[in-house]
Scaffold this motif. Structure first.
Motif, PDB file in Angstrom:
ATOM      1  N   GLY A  75      -2.936   5.201 -11.234  1.00  0.00           N
ATOM      2  CA  GLY A  75      -2.459   4.392 -10.126  1.00  0.00           C
ATOM      3  C   GLY A  75      -0.951   4.378  -9.952  1.00  0.00           C
ATOM      4  O   GLY A  75      -0.444   3.568  -9.174  1.00  0.00           O
ATOM      5  N   VAL A  76      -0.234   5.243 -10.632  1.00  0.00           N
ATOM      6  CA  VAL A  76       1.211   5.326 -10.447  1.00  0.00           C
ATOM      7  C   VAL A  76       1.482   6.227  -9.254  1.00  0.00           C
ATOM      8  O   VAL A  76       1.165   7.410  -9.286  1.00  0.00           O
ATOM      9  CB  VAL A  76       1.897   5.891 -11.716  1.00  0.00           C
ATOM     10  CG1 VAL A  76       3.400   6.028 -11.486  1.00  0.00           C
ATOM     11  CG2 VAL A  76       1.625   4.988 -12.911  1.00  0.00           C
ATOM     12  N   ASN A  77       2.053   5.676  -8.208  1.00  0.00           N
ATOM     13  CA  ASN A  77       2.284   6.494  -7.018  1.00  0.00           C
ATOM     14  C   ASN A  77       3.515   7.363  -7.176  1.00  0.00           C
ATOM     15  O   ASN A  77       4.295   7.216  -8.111  1.00  0.00           O
ATOM     16  CB  ASN A  77       2.376   5.625  -5.762  1.00  0.00           C
ATOM     17  CG  ASN A  77       3.526   4.620  -5.824  1.00  0.00           C
ATOM     18  OD1 ASN A  77       4.573   4.903  -6.416  1.00  0.00           O
ATOM     19  ND2 ASN A  77       3.318   3.462  -5.224  1.00  0.00           N
ATOM     20  N   LYS A  78       3.671   8.262  -6.227  1.00  0.00           N
ATOM     21  CA  LYS A  78       4.763   9.240  -6.285  1.00  0.00           C
ATOM     22  C   LYS A  78       6.119   8.562  -6.285  1.00  0.00           C
ATOM     23  O   LYS A  78       7.030   8.965  -7.012  1.00  0.00           O
ATOM     24  CB  LYS A  78       4.647  10.197  -5.100  1.00  0.00           C
ATOM     25  CG  LYS A  78       5.638  11.340  -5.128  1.00  0.00           C
ATOM     26  CD  LYS A  78       5.393  12.291  -3.963  1.00  0.00           C
ATOM     27  CE  LYS A  78       6.376  13.454  -3.989  1.00  0.00           C
ATOM     28  NZ  LYS A  78       6.148  14.384  -2.849  1.00  0.00           N
ATOM     29  N   GLU A  79       6.274   7.522  -5.484  1.00  0.00           N
ATOM     30  CA  GLU A  79       7.554   6.828  -5.380  1.00  0.00           C
ATOM     31  C   GLU A  79       7.923   6.154  -6.700  1.00  0.00           C
ATOM     32  O   GLU A  79       9.079   6.191  -7.138  1.00  0.00           O
ATOM     33  CB  GLU A  79       7.500   5.778  -4.257  1.00  0.00           C
ATOM     34  CG  GLU A  79       7.463   6.354  -2.853  1.00  0.00           C
ATOM     35  CD  GLU A  79       6.115   6.989  -2.515  1.00  0.00           C
ATOM     36  OE1 GLU A  79       5.106   6.641  -3.174  1.00  0.00           O
ATOM     37  OE2 GLU A  79       6.068   7.847  -1.611  1.00  0.00           O
ATOM     38  N   LYS A  80       6.929   5.541  -7.345  1.00  0.00           N
ATOM     39  CA  LYS A  80       7.197   4.870  -8.611  1.00  0.00           C
ATOM     40  C   LYS A  80       7.570   5.895  -9.691  1.00  0.00           C
ATOM     41  O   LYS A  80       8.480   5.659 -10.504  1.00  0.00           O
ATOM     42  CB  LYS A  80       5.974   4.072  -9.064  1.00  0.00           C
ATOM     43  CG  LYS A  80       6.241   3.256 -10.326  1.00  0.00           C
ATOM     44  CD  LYS A  80       5.038   2.407 -10.710  1.00  0.00           C
ATOM     45  CE  LYS A  80       5.331   1.623 -11.995  1.00  0.00           C
ATOM     46  NZ  LYS A  80       4.181   0.780 -12.405  1.00  0.00           N
ATOM     47  N   ALA A  81       6.875   7.038  -9.687  1.00  0.00           N
ATOM     48  CA  ALA A  81       7.189   8.088 -10.659  1.00  0.00           C
ATOM     49  C   ALA A  81       8.611   8.593 -10.461  1.00  0.00           C
ATOM     50  O   ALA A  81       9.357   8.814 -11.432  1.00  0.00           O
ATOM     51  CB  ALA A  81       6.192   9.244 -10.534  1.00  0.00           C
ATOM     52  N   GLU A  82       9.001   8.762  -9.186  1.00  0.00           N
ATOM     53  CA  GLU A  82      10.349   9.242  -8.895  1.00  0.00           C
ATOM     54  C   GLU A  82      11.395   8.218  -9.333  1.00  0.00           C
ATOM     55  O   GLU A  82      12.463   8.575  -9.852  1.00  0.00           O
ATOM     56  CB  GLU A  82      10.481   9.541  -7.398  1.00  0.00           C
ATOM     57  CG  GLU A  82      11.743  10.296  -7.028  1.00  0.00           C
ATOM     58  CD  GLU A  82      11.889  11.619  -7.760  1.00  0.00           C
ATOM     59  OE1 GLU A  82      13.022  11.931  -8.188  1.00  0.00           O
ATOM     60  OE2 GLU A  82      10.870  12.329  -7.937  1.00  0.00           O
ATOM     61  N   ALA A  83      11.093   6.949  -9.133  1.00  0.00           N
ATOM     62  CA  ALA A  83      12.019   5.896  -9.566  1.00  0.00           C
ATOM     63  C   ALA A  83      12.179   5.907 -11.081  1.00  0.00           C
ATOM     64  O   ALA A  83      13.287   5.706 -11.612  1.00  0.00           O
ATOM     65  CB  ALA A  83      11.511   4.537  -9.095  1.00  0.00           C
TER      66      ALA A  83
END
Length: 960
Positions: A75-83
């Motif tokens: 459930g980790v979205n792309k934006e959170k991973a990038e952050a």
């Protein structure tokens, strides 16, 4: 039988992204030779990796990429991973700064992040049958570097919290690593044992953190050695008295009349017998008659010649008047007496036949505010019998790329030392042994166990401690030999010594500088002082081990994390060069390290270098290197901890451009070995870890970078694909990777090699790529295809430029800056959607009398303003930017101009890459240089634009 579950290995940050700009900026800063507390302070090693790059690579190799949880469906979205990646980037940006080398707060943050990732990995594999064996969440796996060399990688692995293992075939490298990673943790926190420190009153010993106590003892016994040596041989280094009579002719000496000045250096010139029978004099050989070129303090020497002999009566020091022309150059030498020119080949033969002698040139003394230069007739050098040093009476290798002295009749290492230098070195050598005995007695008196077990046998008591002190003193003495030989020259610009190993070779030097062991610079104790500062900063966080192992057969890598920097084909002869130091280290240390120093010379037959002189022919040498590197890489692929990728550094020294393709036999051979060993290349990162002097200006394709390969073992079930399928995937993957590289402003000189990485990532993931006839595609053929795709990438990028720029590109490709016929230009302009008159109006071409030519950037007007120019093609914008960057404006001037051309930065940068690539393929090295330099500075240029500055948060100075 139940199937054993696979080990779950999260993708690491280094397999996804890195903040390259910040890493490369830190590498550049670290390149300063005066960087304090650097491993080079301990001892010289060739091609040692930049600490900033090493630290960043290791951290990113150990830390999980935030995207791995997304891949697991958490459930980790792309934006959170990038952050999360950006957060990790911030840690790396702090970690690579040299000033944070021993910043415990920064290091603790990095170690905590590494440990967090490790525990996440252990949690993923807690149900694995080998969970207890492989997945202890409280202890990280150990680290190993099988080509440890100068020790930068094991040292930083230890600093980041790993148990570090270093191995190398070369005993000099083994000693360096012992001193950096093995000894400090053994005696971490111990107070010094010397009597001077014991007499000082202290409440407690808390100030002796890490290796500080050890460093203090090295200082004490090093000072003791200096004092004892001065008692024994101080008379061999007399001071020079300035008389009233001397001061009459030299007004600058009046302030010193009646005083004795300490000599910094005695300058000498070698002489060779003139082949002219009518002359027959011994001609002095000088690369320069200048002693100082420092502005306002220029000094040179004038030879006073006795024409009857002929000979030089003396060299007189002058500060005014004409300076004589040098008597040596790359082609040979000129006789000072009769003017006869001696070609280099003849000079070599005469030197061997009649021998080389040396005559006094000048004295450099310590003044009140700088150097004082004195004429050669003031030389007072005692007549010293040259001592016999059996270890140093060893011949240098026969490879003349690295060793020039044998060509001139100086075949042995002992031949490149003066009698006085050999006397000093043997004196200090004997004192190393005496210092050990003093340290041993002092350690016992201080309460250390008298267990009689030495360091080599694993001891931790008084004997091992005394051995350790002895090793540091011996390494200092070995390093001092770099400044204590007759191939050290006088730097007349900086007015100091130019050490022998300015590069990885032992070149011939004609006029040389002999230093004073008890003087203010290049002295014995100055080496000790620089080592002390390093010793205080060495990590004592985890244990370390250094041992001698052949990388082709070693088993130390078993289940360890691996990062390594293998030899580069035939670029550096490590073993042959390190014999210069080994002959002394063996003299100093054989009595305490008999196993480590058992061989008479450094091992060479097994060294992984493609040296043709060692293997009979170039073909045999390449076959040896290929087979050996295959074995070494295979050991890594089989033994490496499967939870972590393996990182391997490779730096280019030379490459060739043939038929439009950049290639390097060493690079191809190395890649072949990596892939054949079973590795798949998961990523490559170009890092500025090399000396930037090797540039396109030298008309070579030399890199300013290392390529860091990120590898994992290729699965046994890897597919076989056809050439057609490989090409299809290459065309899909490579442009995307190139977009990312150019966006990060990778230097154009590095781009061709860096693009090999993503191309090889496609190639190496398959067990084989089959040609139409069913044979396996070779690495060479794959590289050819990758180069073609690189050319196509830039050709297609050119289609997006404005019509005027497309015309200029095509015209430059055909004519460079030369004139061409108007008719051809007219036809080309029409084809590109413009006209010759239109391009002329833009101000980038000259047209008249039936001829057309492009203006060079140096011809562009200084008063150009983009705001007032109604027709500015990208071509013009780029070359105005280069004009400013090259002609005094630098990065600040370029930033100002770029900010006035809003929205054009990307297209300007793309054109610079395109033009560099075109020039590189054509072999136009000088034309390529400014494009490379602009892109190399691009990150700093953009950062200096007003828009970027206004968006940069201001630091609160109160927080520092």
């Amino acid at each position: 039988m139940a199937k054993v579950p696979e080990i779950k290995a999260p993708k690491k940050l280094i397999e996804v992204a890195l903040p390259l700009d910040e890493i490369n900026a830190a590498c550049k800063k670290e390149g300063n030779p005066f960087t304090p507390r650097h491993p080079r302070s301990l001892h010289i090693w060739w091609a040692r990796r930049r600490i900033a790059a090493v630290r960043a690579v290791l951290f990113a190799q150990l830390v999980n990429d935030p995207g791995y949880e997304r891949e697991l469906g958490r459930g980790v979205n792309k934006e959170k991973a990038e952050a999360e990646r950006k957060r990790l980037f911030e840690i790396i940006k702090k970690l690579v700064l040299w000033e944070n080398t021993n910043n415990e707060q920064v290091l603790a943050e990095a170690r905590a992040e590494i440990m967090k990732s490790w525990r996440e990995t252990c949690e993923l594999n807690k149900k694995h049958p080998q969970a207890k064996e492989l997945f202890n969440p409280e202890k990280l796996p150990a680290f190993h570097d099988p080509f440890a060399g100068g020790g930068a990688i094991p040292l930083e692995a230890q600093r980041l919290g790993l148990e570090a293992w270093a191995s190398d075939l070369n005993p000099v490298a083994v000693l360096i690593n012992k001193a950096m990673i093995e000894i400090p943790p053994k005696f971490a926190g111990n107070p010094p044992v010397n009597p001077e420190s014991k007499e000082q009153i202290r409440v407690d010993d808390s100030e002796w953190k890490g290796a500080a106590g050890l460093a203090e003892d090295v200082r004490y016994y090093g000072q003791w050695m200096r004092d004892e040596a001065e008692k024994k041989i101080g008379h061999l280094y007399p001071k020079v008295r300035i008389t009233e009579e001397m001061a009459e002719d030299r007004p600058d000496l009046k302030q010193y009349a009646g005083e004795e000045l300490t000599v910094i250096a005695w300058l000498w010139a070698r002489t060779v017998k003139c082949p002219n029978p009518a002359c027959g004099g011994r001609a002095p050989l000088l690369r320069s008659f200048h002693l100082s070129k420092k502005k306002g303090k220029e000094v040179h020497v004038i030879p006073e010649i006795d024409k009857n002999i002929p000979a030089v009566k003396r060299f007189r020091v002058e500060s005014k008047g004409d300076v004589p022309e040098n008597t040596t150059d790359a082609k040979g030498a000129r006789c000072l007496f009769c003017g006869t020119f001696i070609k280099k080949a003849e000079l070599r033969e005469i030197s061997k036949k009649d021998g080389l002698e040396s005559i006094p040139l000048a004295i450099v003394a310590k003044g009140k505010k700088g150097r004082v230069y004195l004429s050669s007739d003031l030389f007072e050098v005692p007549d010293i019998k040259k001592p016999d040093v059996p270890e140093a009476n060893k011949p240098m290798t026969n490879d003349h790329r690295w060793f020039s002295p044998p060509l001139y009749g100086l075949p042995n290492f002992s031949d490149i030392f003066t009698p006085r230098q050999l006397t000093a070195l043997t004196t200090f050598s004997d004192l190393v042994k005496e210092a050990r005995e003093k340290a041993l007695n002092d350690a016992i008196a201080a309460g250390m166990p008298d267990d009689k077990t030495g360091l080599e046998d694993g001891g931790t008591g008084a004997a091992a401690y005394a051995d350790s002190i002895c090793i540091y003193l011996a390494l200092s003495l070995s390093r001092w030999t770099d400044l204590t030989n007759s191939l050290v020259s006088w730097n007349n610009v900086n007015q100091n010594f130019r050490a022998l190993f300015a590069r990885q070779a032992i070149p011939m030097v004609w006029d040389y500088a002999e230093s004073n062991p008890f003087g203010p610079i290049a002295s014995w104790y100055s080496i000790i002082e620089s080592q002390i500062n390093l010793n205080k900063s060495l990590s004592a966080f985890n244990l370390g081990y250094s041992t001698q192992k052949n990388a082709m057969i070693q088993d130390l890598s078993s289940n360890k994390i691996i990062s390594t920097d293998p030899p580069y084909y035939d670029n550096i002869g490590y073993a042959d060069l390190s014999d210069f130091f080994y002959v002394w280290l063996r003299t100093f240390l054989r009595f305490i390290l008999p196993v480590t120093l058992i061989t008479v010379n450094t091992p060479k037959s097994e060294e992984l270098v493609a040296a043709s002189y060692s293997h009979g022919s170039k073909g045999d040498a390449e076959e040896f290197f290929m087979e050996g590197m295959n074995k070494a890489m295979h050991r890594l692929a089989e033994q490496a901890n499967p939870l972590f990728p393996v990182t391997i550094y490779y730096a280019f020294k030379q490459s060739e451009t043939k038929e439009g393709n950049t290639s390097s036999s060493g690079w191809e051979t190395f890649l072949e070995a990596v892939i054949k060993s079973g590795f798949a290349i998961k990523g490559t990162w170009p890092m500025h870890t090399e000396r930037t002097e090797r540039s396109v200006a030298m008309n070579t394709n030399a890199l300013a970078s290392s390529i860091v390969l990120v590898c994992r073992k290729r699965g046994d079930d890897a597919d076989v694909v056809s050439r057609k399928e490989f090409l299809k995937e290459l065309k899909r993957e490579l442009p995307e990777a190139l977009d990312e590289m150019t966006a990060s402003s990778i230097a154009p000189v590095d781009l061709a090699q860096a693009s090999i990485g993503p191309g090889m990532a496609v190639f190496s993931k398959y067990s084989a790529v089959l040609e139409a006839d069913g044979t396996k595609m070779t690495v060479h053929d794959a590289l050819v295809l990758i180069n073609r795709e690189l050319d196509e990438y830039f050709s297609e990028a050119g289609d997006d430029f404005d019509a005027d720029t497309r015309f200029c590109l095509a015209w430059f490709d055909e004519n460079s800056w030369k004139e061409g016929r108007f008719g051809e230009a007219d036809g080309l302009a029409r084809a590109k959607g413009t006209s010759v008159d239109g391009v002329k109006e833009a101000g980038v071409i000259e047209s008249g009398s039936g001829k057309v030519r492009l203006y060079r950037w140096s011809e562009y007007p200084d008063d150009w303003s983009p705001e007032k120019d109604s027709r500015t093609p990208v071509w013009e914008a780029l070359h105005h930017l280069i004009r400013v960057h090259q002609c005094g404006g630098g990065e600040a001037g370029a930033a100002d101009l770029l900010s006035r051309m809003s929205g054009r930065a990307l297209s300007i940068k793309q054109l610079a890459y395109r033009l560099y690539t075109l020039c590189e393929r054509k072999g136009w090295a000088e034309d390529a240089r400014p494009y490379n330099e602009l892109i190399t500075s691009w990150g700093e240029v953009e950062a200096r634009t007003p828009e970027a500055v206004s968006k940069t948060p201001q630091k609160n100075l109160d927080s520092f």
